[in-house]
Design an enzyme around this catalytic site. Structure first.
Site, PDB file in Angstrom:
ATOM      1  CG  ASN A 209      -0.079  -0.036   2.437  1.00 25.36           C
ATOM      2  OD1 ASN A 209       0.420   0.664   2.881  1.00 25.36           O
ATOM      3  ND2 ASN A 209      -0.408  -1.019   3.256  1.00 25.36           N
ATOM      4  CG  ASP A 278      -6.480  -5.339   6.137  1.00 22.86           C
ATOM      5  OD1 ASP A 278      -6.021  -5.345   7.259  1.00 22.86           O
ATOM      6  OD2 ASP A 278      -7.382  -4.504   5.701  1.00 22.86           O
ATOM      7  CB  ILE A 308       0.582  -6.679  14.438  1.00 22.73           C
ATOM      8  CG1 ILE A 308       1.115  -7.484  13.299  1.00 22.73           C
ATOM      9  CG2 ILE A 308       2.064  -6.561  15.361  1.00 22.73           C
ATOM     10  CD1 ILE A 308       2.002  -6.816  12.327  1.00 22.73           C
ATOM     11  CG  PHE A 325      -2.070   5.326  13.855  1.00 23.28           C
ATOM     12  CD1 PHE A 325      -1.393   5.097  15.050  1.00 23.28           C
ATOM     13  CD2 PHE A 325      -2.159   6.787  13.285  1.00 23.28           C
ATOM     14  CE1 PHE A 325      -0.540   6.292  15.411  1.00 23.28           C
ATOM     15  CE2 PHE A 325      -1.120   7.813  14.007  1.00 23.28           C
ATOM     16  CZ  PHE A 325      -0.428   7.405  14.969  1.00 23.28           C
ATOM     17  CE  LYS A 343      -7.793  -3.433  14.817  1.00 23.42           C
ATOM     18  NZ  LYS A 343      -6.590  -3.627  13.921  1.00 23.42           N
TER      19      LYS A 343
HETATM   20  O1  C5P Z   1      -8.056  -2.874  11.203  1.00 18.61           O
HETATM   21  P1  C5P Z   1      -7.175  -1.791  11.006  1.00 18.61           P
HETATM   22  O2  C5P Z   1      -6.219  -2.100  10.046  1.00 18.61           O
HETATM   23  O3  C5P Z   1      -8.044  -0.707  10.483  1.00 18.61           O
HETATM   24  O4  C5P Z   1      -6.562  -1.094  12.275  1.00 18.61           O
HETATM   25  C1  C5P Z   1      -5.438  -0.302  12.362  1.00 18.61           C
HETATM   26  C2  C5P Z   1      -4.544  -0.510  13.396  1.00 18.61           C
HETATM   27  O5  C5P Z   1      -4.293  -1.847  13.682  1.00 18.61           O
HETATM   28  C3  C5P Z   1      -3.173   0.472  13.101  1.00 18.61           C
HETATM   29  O6  C5P Z   1      -2.734   0.613  14.284  1.00 18.61           O
HETATM   30  C4  C5P Z   1      -2.372  -0.818  12.651  1.00 18.61           C
HETATM   31  O7  C5P Z   1      -1.165  -0.469  12.918  1.00 18.61           O
HETATM   32  C5  C5P Z   1      -2.949  -1.868  13.171  1.00 18.61           C
HETATM   33  N1  C5P Z   1      -2.868  -3.228  12.605  1.00 18.61           N
HETATM   34  C6  C5P Z   1      -2.128  -4.282  12.811  1.00 18.61           C
HETATM   35  N2  C5P Z   1      -2.046  -5.391  12.379  1.00 18.61           N
HETATM   36  C7  C5P Z   1      -2.966  -5.743  11.265  1.00 18.61           C
HETATM   37  C8  C5P Z   1      -3.821  -4.622  10.868  1.00 18.61           C
HETATM   38  C9  C5P Z   1      -3.896  -3.500  11.452  1.00 18.61           C
HETATM   39  O8  C5P Z   1      -1.182  -3.989  13.813  1.00 18.61           O
HETATM   40  N3  C5P Z   1      -2.900  -6.817  10.661  1.00 18.61           N
END
Ligand code: C5P
Length: 408
Positions: A209, A278, A308, A325, A343
Site C-alpha cells: 500500500n 490485511d 499485530i 491508528f 482490539k
Molecule cells: O483494522 P485496521 O487495519 O483499520 O486497524 C489499524 C490499526 O491496527 C493500526 O494501528 C495498525 O497498525 C494495526 N494493525 C496491525 N496489524 C494488522 C492490521 C492493523 O497491527 N494486521
C-alpha cells in the site's frame, strides 16, 4: 545539568537593569556544558557591553538584524535553526509584548519567530508594569504559544518599588531551565511499527500500500526527544532512521509480528502505526508467475494476516500500553471507538485520510485521539498540523494516561 539534551542555547538579553546579571548567567550556562551564543537588543547594550558577553562565551555577540558582516557568517535563519533552546533574560515588558504579537522587528524577535527551539524567558520589570493587565495578557499568550516563563521574583526593585517583577537570580533561572527540560518520557521503552508491509506473490511481485511511514517515523523522533528508548519496526520506506532510534527492518506482516512479539516483551508503550496488509497470498509462488496467453484472468487466493496490534493488546503478561491508528475515509470517530473496544486498545488515533494534504504520504495530519476513561471514552481533537507536532501531542497525551502505570 550534564544530562540535559540539546546543548545549544541562544541567550537573548533585553533592555533591563537586570541585564548585568546575564553575564553571570552566561557563565553558569557555559559551566553547565551549554554552547552559548548571545543576542542583545539595542537597548540592552546601554546596560551591559557586548564585549563582556563575548569574553565570557568566546563567541561574537549579535546585536543587529541588518549587519551584513554578521550575516555573512551565520545568517539569522541559520542561527535560529542552530539553537536547541532560546532563553531571554531579562525579558522586558516591551519584549514580551512584541513576542506575544509575533513581531519580528529586531534580531532577537526575528530569531524567536524563526526558531523551533524550546523557549524560556525570565521576565524583569517594574511591579506595576508586571501587574498591568496588558502584561498579564501577554504572559498568558506566550505560555499558550509554548514559552516557559521563569519567574519573576518578588522583592526590592532597582526603581525603589517593592513587588513582583524582579528577574530570578541566575542560579534560579538555571534551576528552572533544568526542571522544565527534564524529559517526561525518560527511560520509557517504546516500540513503534511504521510503514507498509509487503506480501510476496512470487519472488518479484508483492501486494502493498501507499503508506510512507512518515507518521511512525515522526512518533519515533518525538519519543526520543522526550527521553524514551525507541525501537522502530519498519516496513520498506524511503526515510532515514531518526537519530537515537533502533530500527528493525521487516517486509511482511508475519515478519513484523515476530519482531513486535519479541520487542514487546520489554516495552512500556506499543504504537501500531504501520499500515499492515490485511491479506497475503495463501501460497506465494516459488518461481516467477508466468503470464498465460490462454487465460484472460487469474485468481489469487488471499488469506488474512495476523492482527499485530490486537495480539499485543491481548497479552496477559507483559502487556504494554497500546496505541493504534484508525485511518478512515468516513465515520471517523465511530470506527475509531469501535477499534478501541474491539482490539482492546488503550488509545486510538483516528485520522481522516480522505482530506487533501493530510494523512497518507503528506507531511501534515489531523486526528481525534480517543481513549478509555473508566466506562466512558474521552476525546481530544487535534487540528491539521505537521506530523512532528501531532506525534508529540499523541505522546504527551499517552504519557498522562501511562504515568501512573509506569511509576507503579
Ligand atoms: O483494522 P485496521 O487495519 O483499520 O486497524 C489499524 C490499526 O491496527 C493500526 O494501528 C495498525 O497498525 C494495526 N494493525 C496491525 N496489524 C494488522 C492490521 C492493523 O497491527 N494486521
Amino acid at each position: 545539568m550534564s544530562a540535559l539534551p540539546g546543548k545549544r542555547i541562544l541567550l537573548g538579553i533585553g533592555a533591563g537593569i537586570a541585564a548585568y546579571k546575564s553575564a553571570h548567567l552566561a557563565r553558569l550556562l557555559k559551566q553547565a556544558g551549554f554552547e552559548v551564543r548571545v543576542v542583545m537588543t539595542e537597548g540592552a547594550q546601554a546596560f551591559i557591553a557586548p564585549l563582556t558577553l563575548q569574553a565570557l562565551t568566546g563567541e561574537a555577540v549579535r546585536t543587529s538584524l541588518l549587519d551584513p558582516e554578521a550575516e555573512a557568517g551565520m545568517g539569522h535563519i541559520e542561527l535560529a535553526r542552530w539553537a536547541d533552546r532560546i532563553l531571554i533574560a531579562p525579558a522586558t515588558a516591551d519584549l514580551m509584548a512584541r513576542l506575544a504579537h509575533g513581531q519580528a522587528d529586531d534580531l532577537l524577535t526575528t530569531l524567536c519567530l524563526a526558531s523551533h527551539a524550546e523557549k524560556f524567558m525570565a521576565p524583569a520589570m517594574n511591579q506595576a508594569m508586571w501587574s498591568h493587565p496588558a502584561t498579564a495578557r501577554n504572559a498568558r499568550q506566550l505560555t499558550e504559544d509554548g514559552w516557559h516563563l521563569l519567574g519573576p521574583d518578588s522583592g526590592d526593585q532597582a526603581c525603589g518599588d517593592v513587588g513582583p517583577g524582579r528577574m530570578l537570580e541566575p542560579e534560579d533561572i538555571m534551576a528552572g531551565l533544568s526542571g522544565a527540560v527534564k524529559r517526561p518520557a525518560e527511560g520509557l521503552k517504546v516500540v513503534i511499527t511504521a510503514g507498509p508491509t509487503r506480501e510476496a506473490l512470487d519472488p518479484v511481485r508483492y501486494l502493498s500500500n501507499h503508506s510512507s511511514g512518515k507518521m511512525g517515523y515522526a512518533l519515533a523522533t518525538a519519543a526520543v526527544a522526550l527521553g524514551a528508548v525507541v525501537h522502530l519496526i519498519s516496513g520498506p520506506v524511503a526515510l532515514p532512521t531518526p537519530s537515537g532510534v533502533t530500527r528493525h527492518d521487516v517486509e511482511s506482516a508475519d515478519d513484523m509480528l515476530a519482531a513486535a512479539e519479541r520487542l514487546a516483551d520489554d516495552c512500556d508503550l506499543f504504537i501500531g502505526c504501520a499500515a499492515v496488509a490485511d491479506y497475503r497470498a495463501e501460497a506465494p509462488a516459488e518461481h516467477k508467475l508466468k503470464k498465460r496467453d490462454d487465460e484472460n484472468a487469474m485468481t489469487l487466493r488471499l488469506v488474512k494476516n495476523p492482527d499485530i496490534i490486537a495480539r499485543i493488546a491481548a497479552r496477559d503478561a507483559r502487556r504494554p500500553f497500546v496505541i493504534g491508528f484508525a485511518a478512515e475515509t468516513r465515520d471517523l470517530e465511530r470506527y475509531g471507538r469501535d477499534k478501541l473496544t474491539r482490539k482492546q486498545l488503550d488509545m486510538v488515533v483516528a485520522n481522516d485520510v480522505s482530506r487533501a494534504g493530510l494523512g497518507f504520504g503528506a507531511d501534515d495530519n489531523a486526528a481525534v485521539l480517543l481513549w478509555r476513561d473508566g466506562d466512558a471514552i474521552d476525546r481530544d481533537p487535534q487540528p491539521p498540523q505537521p506530523k512532528s507536532r501531532l506525534a508529540e501531542a499523541i505522546l504527551r497525551r499517552a504519557l498522562t494516561r501511562l504515568a501512573p502505570l509506569h511509576h507503579a
